[in-house]
Design a protein around this motif. Sequence first.
Motif, PDB file in Angstrom:
ATOM      1  N   ASN A  38       0.833  -1.205   0.000  1.00  0.00           N
ATOM      2  CA  ASN A  38       0.000   0.000   0.000  1.00  0.00           C
ATOM      3  C   ASN A  38       0.866   1.253   0.000  1.00  0.00           C
ATOM      4  OD1 ASN A  38      -2.719   0.619  -0.126  1.00  0.00           O
ATOM      5  ND2 ASN A  38      -2.721   1.322   1.997  1.00  0.00           N
ATOM      6  N   GLU A  39       1.907   1.213   0.836  1.00  0.00           N
ATOM      7  CA  GLU A  39       2.828   2.357   0.903  1.00  0.00           C
ATOM      8  C   GLU A  39       3.468   2.595  -0.473  1.00  0.00           C
ATOM      9  OE1 GLU A  39       6.033   1.843   3.697  1.00  0.00           O
ATOM     10  OE2 GLU A  39       6.608   3.944   3.568  1.00  0.00           O
ATOM     11  N   GLY A  40       3.832   1.495  -1.126  1.00  0.00           N
ATOM     12  CA  GLY A  40       4.457   1.603  -2.448  1.00  0.00           C
ATOM     13  C   GLY A  40       3.512   2.172  -3.487  1.00  0.00           C
ATOM     14  N   ILE A  41       2.268   1.723  -3.466  1.00  0.00           N
ATOM     15  CA  ILE A  41       1.324   2.165  -4.506  1.00  0.00           C
ATOM     16  C   ILE A  41       0.870   3.613  -4.250  1.00  0.00           C
ATOM     17  CG2 ILE A  41      -0.955   1.397  -3.674  1.00  0.00           C
ATOM     18  CD1 ILE A  41      -1.310   0.104  -6.510  1.00  0.00           C
ATOM     19  N   LEU A  58       0.548   3.819 -13.672  1.00  0.00           N
ATOM     20  CA  LEU A  58      -0.490   3.630 -12.648  1.00  0.00           C
ATOM     21  C   LEU A  58      -1.164   2.269 -12.861  1.00  0.00           C
ATOM     22  CD1 LEU A  58      -1.210   5.790 -10.556  1.00  0.00           C
ATOM     23  CD2 LEU A  58      -3.154   6.460 -11.942  1.00  0.00           C
ATOM     24  N   ILE A  59      -1.463   1.978 -14.123  1.00  0.00           N
ATOM     25  CA  ILE A  59      -2.113   0.699 -14.465  1.00  0.00           C
ATOM     26  C   ILE A  59      -1.177  -0.466 -14.115  1.00  0.00           C
ATOM     27  CG2 ILE A  59      -2.951  -0.747 -16.398  1.00  0.00           C
ATOM     28  CD1 ILE A  59      -3.836   1.927 -17.754  1.00  0.00           C
ATOM     29  N   PHE A  60       0.097  -0.310 -14.447  1.00  0.00           N
ATOM     30  CA  PHE A  60       1.064  -1.374 -14.177  1.00  0.00           C
ATOM     31  C   PHE A  60       1.190  -1.638 -12.671  1.00  0.00           C
ATOM     32  CE2 PHE A  60       5.709  -2.892 -14.520  1.00  0.00           C
ATOM     33  CZ  PHE A  60       5.306  -4.203 -14.686  1.00  0.00           C
ATOM     34  N   SER A  61       1.219  -0.555 -11.894  1.00  0.00           N
ATOM     35  CA  SER A  61       1.334  -0.730 -10.437  1.00  0.00           C
ATOM     36  C   SER A  61       0.143  -1.519  -9.906  1.00  0.00           C
ATOM     37  CB  SER A  61       1.445   0.624  -9.726  1.00  0.00           C
ATOM     38  OG  SER A  61       0.212   1.318  -9.771  1.00  0.00           O
ATOM     39  N   ALA A  62      -1.034  -1.225 -10.487  1.00  0.00           N
ATOM     40  CA  ALA A  62      -2.246  -1.942 -10.047  1.00  0.00           C
ATOM     41  C   ALA A  62      -2.143  -3.422 -10.400  1.00  0.00           C
ATOM     42  CB  ALA A  62      -3.478  -1.326 -10.703  1.00  0.00           C
ATOM     43  N   GLU A  63      -1.604  -3.714 -11.568  1.00  0.00           N
ATOM     44  CA  GLU A  63      -1.446  -5.124 -11.975  1.00  0.00           C
ATOM     45  C   GLU A  63      -0.504  -5.851 -11.034  1.00  0.00           C
ATOM     46  OE1 GLU A  63      -3.215  -6.906 -14.017  1.00  0.00           O
ATOM     47  OE2 GLU A  63      -4.344  -5.052 -14.215  1.00  0.00           O
ATOM     48  N   ILE A  64       0.597  -5.190 -10.670  1.00  0.00           N
ATOM     49  CA  ILE A  64       1.544  -5.829  -9.739  1.00  0.00           C
ATOM     50  C   ILE A  64       0.847  -6.110  -8.401  1.00  0.00           C
ATOM     51  CG2 ILE A  64       3.746  -5.590  -8.509  1.00  0.00           C
ATOM     52  CD1 ILE A  64       4.725  -3.747 -10.761  1.00  0.00           C
ATOM     53  N   PHE A  65       0.100  -5.097  -7.920  1.00  0.00           N
ATOM     54  CA  PHE A  65      -0.600  -5.242  -6.632  1.00  0.00           C
ATOM     55  C   PHE A  65      -1.565  -6.429  -6.696  1.00  0.00           C
ATOM     56  CE2 PHE A  65      -1.360  -2.402  -2.812  1.00  0.00           C
ATOM     57  CZ  PHE A  65      -2.078  -3.345  -2.094  1.00  0.00           C
ATOM     58  N   LYS A  66      -2.272  -6.533  -7.827  1.00  0.00           N
ATOM     59  CA  LYS A  66      -3.235  -7.634  -7.969  1.00  0.00           C
ATOM     60  C   LYS A  66      -2.538  -8.995  -7.930  1.00  0.00           C
ATOM     61  CE  LYS A  66      -6.986  -5.280 -10.296  1.00  0.00           C
ATOM     62  NZ  LYS A  66      -7.811  -5.146 -11.486  1.00  0.00           N
ATOM     63  N   GLN A  67      -1.356  -9.074  -8.543  1.00  0.00           N
ATOM     64  CA  GLN A  67      -0.598 -10.330  -8.503  1.00  0.00           C
ATOM     65  C   GLN A  67      -0.157 -10.652  -7.075  1.00  0.00           C
ATOM     66  OE1 GLN A  67      -0.346 -12.530 -10.899  1.00  0.00           O
ATOM     67  NE2 GLN A  67      -1.528 -11.134 -12.187  1.00  0.00           N
ATOM     68  N   ASP A  96     -16.321   5.729 -10.518  1.00  0.00           N
ATOM     69  CA  ASP A  96     -15.025   5.297  -9.974  1.00  0.00           C
ATOM     70  C   ASP A  96     -14.782   3.823 -10.307  1.00  0.00           C
ATOM     71  OD1 ASP A  96     -12.804   4.790  -8.327  1.00  0.00           O
ATOM     72  OD2 ASP A  96     -13.530   6.153  -6.772  1.00  0.00           O
ATOM     73  N   ILE A  97     -13.612   3.528 -10.892  1.00  0.00           N
ATOM     74  CA  ILE A  97     -13.346   2.124 -11.266  1.00  0.00           C
ATOM     75  C   ILE A  97     -12.225   1.492 -10.434  1.00  0.00           C
ATOM     76  CG2 ILE A  97     -14.204   2.403 -13.632  1.00  0.00           C
ATOM     77  CD1 ILE A  97     -11.138   2.417 -14.472  1.00  0.00           C
ATOM     78  N   HIS A  98     -11.746   2.194  -9.402  1.00  0.00           N
ATOM     79  CA  HIS A  98     -10.712   1.607  -8.538  1.00  0.00           C
ATOM     80  C   HIS A  98     -11.319   0.421  -7.776  1.00  0.00           C
ATOM     81  CE1 HIS A  98      -9.217   5.719  -9.178  1.00  0.00           C
ATOM     82  NE2 HIS A  98      -8.009   5.197  -9.043  1.00  0.00           N
ATOM     83  N   ASP A  99     -10.648  -0.718  -7.829  1.00  0.00           N
ATOM     84  CA  ASP A  99     -11.264  -1.868  -7.143  1.00  0.00           C
ATOM     85  C   ASP A  99     -10.310  -2.707  -6.303  1.00  0.00           C
ATOM     86  OD1 ASP A  99      -9.870  -3.201  -9.127  1.00  0.00           O
ATOM     87  OD2 ASP A  99     -11.588  -4.310  -9.898  1.00  0.00           O
ATOM     88  N   ILE A 100      -9.053  -2.321  -6.214  1.00  0.00           N
ATOM     89  CA  ILE A 100      -8.103  -3.165  -5.468  1.00  0.00           C
ATOM     90  C   ILE A 100      -8.477  -3.210  -3.981  1.00  0.00           C
ATOM     91  CG2 ILE A 100      -5.690  -3.484  -4.808  1.00  0.00           C
ATOM     92  CD1 ILE A 100      -4.910  -2.211  -7.484  1.00  0.00           C
ATOM     93  N   GLY A 101      -8.751  -2.051  -3.416  1.00  0.00           N
ATOM     94  CA  GLY A 101      -9.118  -1.977  -1.998  1.00  0.00           C
ATOM     95  C   GLY A 101     -10.423  -2.713  -1.736  1.00  0.00           C
ATOM     96  N   LYS A 102     -11.409  -2.460  -2.591  1.00  0.00           N
ATOM     97  CA  LYS A 102     -12.708  -3.132  -2.445  1.00  0.00           C
ATOM     98  C   LYS A 102     -12.510  -4.658  -2.470  1.00  0.00           C
ATOM     99  CE  LYS A 102     -15.210  -3.733  -6.169  1.00  0.00           C
ATOM    100  NZ  LYS A 102     -15.242  -5.199  -6.310  1.00  0.00           N
ATOM    101  N   ASN A 103     -11.705  -5.124  -3.422  1.00  0.00           N
ATOM    102  CA  ASN A 103     -11.516  -6.574  -3.542  1.00  0.00           C
ATOM    103  C   ASN A 103     -10.788  -7.166  -2.330  1.00  0.00           C
ATOM    104  OD1 ASN A 103     -12.846  -6.435  -5.944  1.00  0.00           O
ATOM    105  ND2 ASN A 103     -11.018  -6.475  -7.221  1.00  0.00           N
ATOM    106  N   LEU A 104      -9.901  -6.353  -1.766  1.00  0.00           N
ATOM    107  CA  LEU A 104      -9.226  -6.812  -0.544  1.00  0.00           C
ATOM    108  C   LEU A 104     -10.228  -6.954   0.605  1.00  0.00           C
ATOM    109  CD1 LEU A 104      -5.885  -4.873  -0.116  1.00  0.00           C
ATOM    110  CD2 LEU A 104      -6.257  -7.311   0.255  1.00  0.00           C
ATOM    111  N   VAL A 105     -11.093  -5.963   0.716  1.00  0.00           N
ATOM    112  CA  VAL A 105     -12.114  -6.013   1.771  1.00  0.00           C
ATOM    113  C   VAL A 105     -12.972  -7.269   1.575  1.00  0.00           C
ATOM    114  CG1 VAL A 105     -14.118  -4.835   2.789  1.00  0.00           C
ATOM    115  CG2 VAL A 105     -12.188  -3.489   1.978  1.00  0.00           C
TER     116      VAL A 105
END
Length: 207
Positions: A38-41, A58-67, A96-105
């Motif tokens: 999270n700190e990194g992103i 930004l997109i690439f960072s999200a892909e890494i986070f998802k992996q 809003d299309i951000h979903d990494i946090g939502k998916n973590l929850v």
Amino acid sequence: MTELAQALRDLDEKKVYALVDKKIEEGTPATSIIAECNEGIVAVGQLFSEQKYYISQLIFSAEIFKQVIKRIEPLLESTAAQDHRGKVIIGTVKGDIHDIGKNLVITLLRGAGFEVIDLGVDVPAEKFVEAAKDTGARVVGMSALLNFTYPEMKNVVDALAAAGLRDQVKVIVGGAPVNEKVRDFAGADFYAEDAVQGVNICKEIYA
Ligand code: B1M
């Protein structure tokens, strides 16, 4: 900043996965790994706002986070409770299309034994209302990462009230820029600072 956070900030994909795998092997809690990523992103977002990074980064960072999440998901799910604690509706608000946090929850909620109705991203108020009517869930959770989507959170709360459902559901809001002021503005019941707090609030509601 930790080595892992830095590697994510620098979009050093291989290093991120190697560090995460090492941490998993060493038994580092999944929540700590998430906190470092999270700190990194967040640093990636900062570089984006300084125009040092572009949208592709930004997109690439999200892909890494998802992996990373895929790698640590088994750890989160291994703590899964067998009992069914209750239903939770969750979605990222309209616009809003951000979903990494939502998916973590969602992963943590399912791990804790909740049935989650995931409405996805860019969800209009009427969909939240429809889901609340159809499922009888007592919790509606909204995620928002863009400050111009705060009014959407309020729209959802107002729509629930207009449908006569406001007394039956508790509303939780979350997402990086959200805070108590936003909760107050939206008329929601709870603000969750992170995914763990979101789950704890749901546990309290269904206790
Ligand atoms: Co966007 N983006 N983005 N982005 N993006 C931010 C949010 C931003 C802060 C970056 C910046 O400029 N510094 C900025 C928003 C500024 C603002 O309004 N305050 C921004 C912008 C401007 C944009 C675009 C407008 C860029 C453009 O197109 N010009 C665009 C908007 C698209 C849209 O939604 N309409 C956009 C697009 C994107 C990508 C698609 C490239 C990608 C998202 C991919 C995806 O999600 N699938 C992306 C990313 C990756 C980010 C950053 C870098 C990282 C977000 C993230 O996933 N964090 C972000 C920077 C930042 O946040 N500072 C940024 C990791 C995640 C785990 O954290 O979601 O906060 P978070 O979730 C946490 C907690 O908040 C909490 O639990 C999680 C874990 O603890 N939580 C909840 C979240 N929801 C919860 C709900 C709950 C409970 C807890 O209960 C219901």
